[in-house]
Design an enzyme around this catalytic site. Structure first.
Site, PDB file in Angstrom:
ATOM      1  N   GLU A   1       0.811  -1.222   0.000  1.00  0.00           N
ATOM      2  CA  GLU A   1       0.000   0.000   0.000  1.00  0.00           C
ATOM      3  C   GLU A   1       0.842   1.269   0.000  1.00  0.00           C
ATOM      4  O   GLU A   1       0.518   2.247  -0.675  1.00  0.00           O
ATOM      5  CB  GLU A   1      -0.938   0.005   1.212  1.00  0.00           C
TER       6      GLU A   1
ATOM      7  N   GLN B   1      -7.956  -2.213  -0.709  1.00  0.00           N
ATOM      8  CA  GLN B   1      -8.887  -3.344  -0.708  1.00  0.00           C
ATOM      9  C   GLN B   1      -9.887  -3.243   0.438  1.00  0.00           C
ATOM     10  O   GLN B   1     -11.076  -3.514   0.272  1.00  0.00           O
ATOM     11  CB  GLN B   1      -8.102  -4.653  -0.623  1.00  0.00           C
ATOM     12  N   PHE B   2      -9.410  -2.823   1.574  1.00  0.00           N
ATOM     13  CA  PHE B   2     -10.247  -2.430   2.709  1.00  0.00           C
ATOM     14  C   PHE B   2      -9.644  -1.157   3.284  1.00  0.00           C
ATOM     15  O   PHE B   2      -8.414  -0.994   3.306  1.00  0.00           O
ATOM     16  CB  PHE B   2     -10.303  -3.520   3.783  1.00  0.00           C
ATOM     17  N   ALA B   3     -10.495  -0.262   3.766  1.00  0.00           N
ATOM     18  CA  ALA B   3      -9.995   1.001   4.319  1.00  0.00           C
ATOM     19  C   ALA B   3      -9.007   0.755   5.450  1.00  0.00           C
ATOM     20  O   ALA B   3      -8.090   1.561   5.658  1.00  0.00           O
ATOM     21  CB  ALA B   3     -11.166   1.851   4.816  1.00  0.00           C
ATOM     22  N   ASP B   4      -9.168  -0.345   6.169  1.00  0.00           N
ATOM     23  CA  ASP B   4      -8.257  -0.686   7.266  1.00  0.00           C
ATOM     24  C   ASP B   4      -6.808  -0.761   6.783  1.00  0.00           C
ATOM     25  O   ASP B   4      -5.878  -0.437   7.518  1.00  0.00           O
ATOM     26  CB  ASP B   4      -8.637  -2.048   7.865  1.00  0.00           C
ATOM     27  N   PHE B   5      -6.621  -1.198   5.531  1.00  0.00           N
ATOM     28  CA  PHE B   5      -5.270  -1.447   5.038  1.00  0.00           C
ATOM     29  C   PHE B   5      -4.509  -0.161   4.716  1.00  0.00           C
ATOM     30  O   PHE B   5      -3.306  -0.208   4.441  1.00  0.00           O
ATOM     31  CB  PHE B   5      -5.319  -2.330   3.791  1.00  0.00           C
TER      32      PHE B   5
ATOM     33  N   HIS C   1     -11.166  -5.500   9.106  1.00  0.00           N
ATOM     34  CA  HIS C   1     -11.880  -5.274   7.845  1.00  0.00           C
ATOM     35  C   HIS C   1     -13.137  -4.440   8.037  1.00  0.00           C
ATOM     36  O   HIS C   1     -13.938  -4.321   7.107  1.00  0.00           O
ATOM     37  CB  HIS C   1     -12.278  -6.618   7.208  1.00  0.00           C
TER      38      HIS C   1
END
Length: 658
Positions: free
Chosen positions: A397, A419-423, A464
């Site tokens: 990222e 892919q997920f905002a968490d990442f 996630h």
């Protein structure tokens, strides 16, 4: 030291000497000024000048270079007016950052130089982006980026090399191995004989060059650059050199054995090359004195110009206005038929129509090409736009966000799907320190949209399900968008891509396939900073965004006796404070609902704004309702307990009865 000058004419040999000498003389002057207290800090490159000068001389003027704080020779060889460099170091207006940053923390499109930030690593991924733009635009150009041996320990280094290798990008990764990362020697930085050996791990060509030999640097880098222009690929170049002064002057060199200092003093790049040119008859004492006098006069004159320049007069308007690039919103009105589609379809349509609208728009993300993304938003995009524009990325990222920044520097737009905002946490540094600050620091736009699939309600657990918008609403320079309906999602996404500023576009996963709405089939835009009035009433103001808007609608449907202003913020930065204040002044009661945990969330700031600007209109305390101050649990029952939805109805009724 041997100098192989075959095929180099005497004029070029003399030009290399002048280019090598000039930064040395400037440095000697800067060290004197530092002792006199006339400049605040200095990172010396004495002993390393041949690398910066040789690399810059080997590149064409239109090719980008991303130097570090010890690469004065890059700037002087590109012939930046010295008074501007001196003004930059003194925080004067004719520098490059309007006094907002120091040293070489700046870029200049005029001279195709992109300076570093203090975190060292991000410029490596930015170089990938610039080089990607060169490939996509069929330019036979290379991009050179510098780092030190200490910087090769950072994750950004490995991510950037991996991306460049996978995509065969024309980047010269120039590592100045000067023996120490501040005071940490190389044997405590890495456990291999040569940094160049790491190229093998990335399937990358690598070279070791004597960084103190100006002829070797210039000729070998020239050959490599010529080859890379014809056959684009990344090359890792390790320059063996030594830093003869401290990391910066205050740190000194007491940690370096004297014998090592003496050994490298004998390899001084300026003295050795000067001696060689005298031996071959290109230089003599008279000419040396003349050249030094000419440079000395130039330095003295330009210093005087910089010293005589007025100090910057601070102005609030200029400071605030320079956080973002001015964007004249262009309204596109929908003219075609209306059709009912899901939230996820609206995002996909907006993205596809923006790709048609902007030929220079690139989409990047994990699994977004043939697979269509984990949520299938980009399904069919490869067939429509090709793999050059719809790019699967490695799992990195940080470097991909940096690559997006590089594309922007090269005049292109990009959308990065996290892919997920968490990442995004794995790419946090380039978001908050590079994208957010570039325009304020030196006027460079970050024309990047980060798509952020977020939110709870689907039992996806702590990694996630976060809705982490508050990480970014705190950071000046970022725009934060968070739609709740398909119509808004499409129009706001189109506008986000049009906007040259960095935008974090939050898409709640729980809304993707559950919310449907009539949406125009063709291209349209919605401006930022304009809230939407979902319902109007006199009893209470409900302020919310994202999935929480739908929670509020459920409770209002359950209680038809409550006549509420329901305000969907849609964008959190910029924030529509006018809509908030007007509603609160009308109803006298306000409840702010967010999915994010309570402390430090956007609701807290909105509450404070209301208290400051609408206090006399309030008939009850401002009420905030948010999720628990815990991580998001996986178990459905625990998740339901965590979410603010379970507490909103009670809080609303209490406020109405206050």
């Amino acid at each position: 030291m041997e100098f192989n000058v075959n095929f180099l004419d005497k004029d070029l040999q003399l030009q290399l000497y002048k280019a090598l000498l000039k930064p040395r003389l400037i440095e000697e002057k800067m060290l004197l000024l530092l002792r006199q207290g006339k400049i605040s800090k200095w990172f010396s490159g004495i002993g390393q000048e041949a690398i910066a000068v040789g690399v810059t001389m080997a590149l064409n003027a239109k090719e980008y270079i991303l130097p570090m704080h010890r690469n004065l020779g890059v700037f002087t060889t590109r012939e930046i007016p010295l008074y501007r460099l001196f003004a930059q170091w003194q925080g004067k207006a004719s520098g490059f950052t309007k006094g907002r940053d120091r040293s070489f923390h700046f870029g200049t499109q005029e001279y195709k130089i992109i300076g570093m930030i203090s975190h060292l690593g991000p410029q490596l991924g930015v170089a990938d982006g610039i080089a990607l733009a060169s490939r996509l635009n069929h330019k036979k150009e290379v991009t050179a980026v510098f780092t030190g041996e200490g910087g090769t320990s950072e994750g950004d280094f490995h991510e950037a090399l991996n991306i460049a290798s996978v995509w065969q990008l024309p980047v010269l990764f120039c590592v100045e191995n000067n023996g120490y990362g501040l005071s940490t020697p190389t044997n405590e930085q890495y456990n291999c004989e040569h940094i160049a050996d790491r190229g093998k791990g990335y399937g990358m060509e690598s070279h070791i060059i004597d960084g103190n030999n100006i002829i070797e640097v210039y000729t070998k880098v020239s050959d490599i650059a010529k080859s890379v222009r014809e056959l684009p690929r990344p090359v890792l170049i390790e320059f063996k050199t030594f830093r003869m002064r401290g990391h910066e002057e205050a740190s000194g060199t007491k940690y370096v054995p004297q014998a090592l200092m003496d050994e490298w003093a004998m390899k001084d790049p300026v003295e050795n090359y000067e001696r060689f040119l005298k031996d071959t008859g290109i230089l003599n004492e008279e000419l040396i004195v003349s050249i030094k006098a000419e440079f000395s006069d130039e330095i003295t004159h330009n210093l005087q110009v910089a010293f005589e320049e007025d100090e910057i007069v601070s102005g609030l308007t200029n400071e605030l206005n320079d956080v973002f690039q001015n964007f004249d919103y262009q309204e596109f009105n929908a003219k075609s038929i209306i059709k009912e589609i899901r939230f996820i379809d609206a995002v996909s349509e907006g993205l596809k129509q923006s790709m048609q609208q902007h030929d220079n728009l690139i989409i990047m993300g994990q699994d977004i090409a043939e697979y269509g993304g984990v949520f299938k938003i980009t399904e069919g995009f490869v067939e429509a736009f090709g793999k050059d524009r719809v790019r699967n990325t490695p799992i990195c990222e940080s470097a991909i966000i940096e690559t997006a920044m590089g594309l922007s520097i090269a005049g292109m737009k990009s959308v990065v799907e996290l892919q997920f905002a968490d990442f995004v946490s794995s790419g946090f540094n380039p978001v908050v320190n590079y994208l957010a600050k570039s325009h304020y620091r030196w006027g460079q736009v970050a024309d990047v949209v980060l798509r952020m699939p977020c939110g709870a309600g689907v039992g996806a657990g702590p990694f996630h399900s976060q809705t982490n918008e508050a990480w970014f609403t705190k950071t000046p320079g970022l725009k934060v968008v968070y739609p709740a309906f398909p119509y808004d999602a499409k129009g706001l996404l189109n506008n986000a891509i049009n906007d040259p500023n960095p935008v974090l576009f939050f898409e709640h996963k729980g809304l993707y396939r559950t919310i449907r709405q009539d949406v125009p089939a063709d291209y349209y835009t919605i401006p930022f900073g304009k809230a939407s009035a979902i319902k109007t009433g006199m009893h209470v103001s409900i302020i919310s965004y994202g999935a929480a808007i739908h929670w509020a609608l459920e409770i209002l449907d359950k209680h038809p006796e409550i006549e509420a202003d329901l305000i969907d913020l849609r964008t959190l930065c910029p924030l529509d404070t006018e809509a908030i204040y007007n509603s609160v002044k009308k109803t006298g009661r306000v409840i702010i609902l967010q999915e994010d945990s309570l402390f430090g969330g956007i609701a807290s700031d909105i509450s404070a704004l209301i208290a400051e600007h609408c206090f006399e209109s309030l008939d009850a305390p401002v009420k905030r309702v948010a999720s628990l101050d815990t991580p998001i649990p996986f178990n459905k029952a625990l998740e339901a307990q965590y979410l603010a939805k379970s507490r909103f109805e009670t809080a609303l009724l209490e406020l109405i009865d206050y």
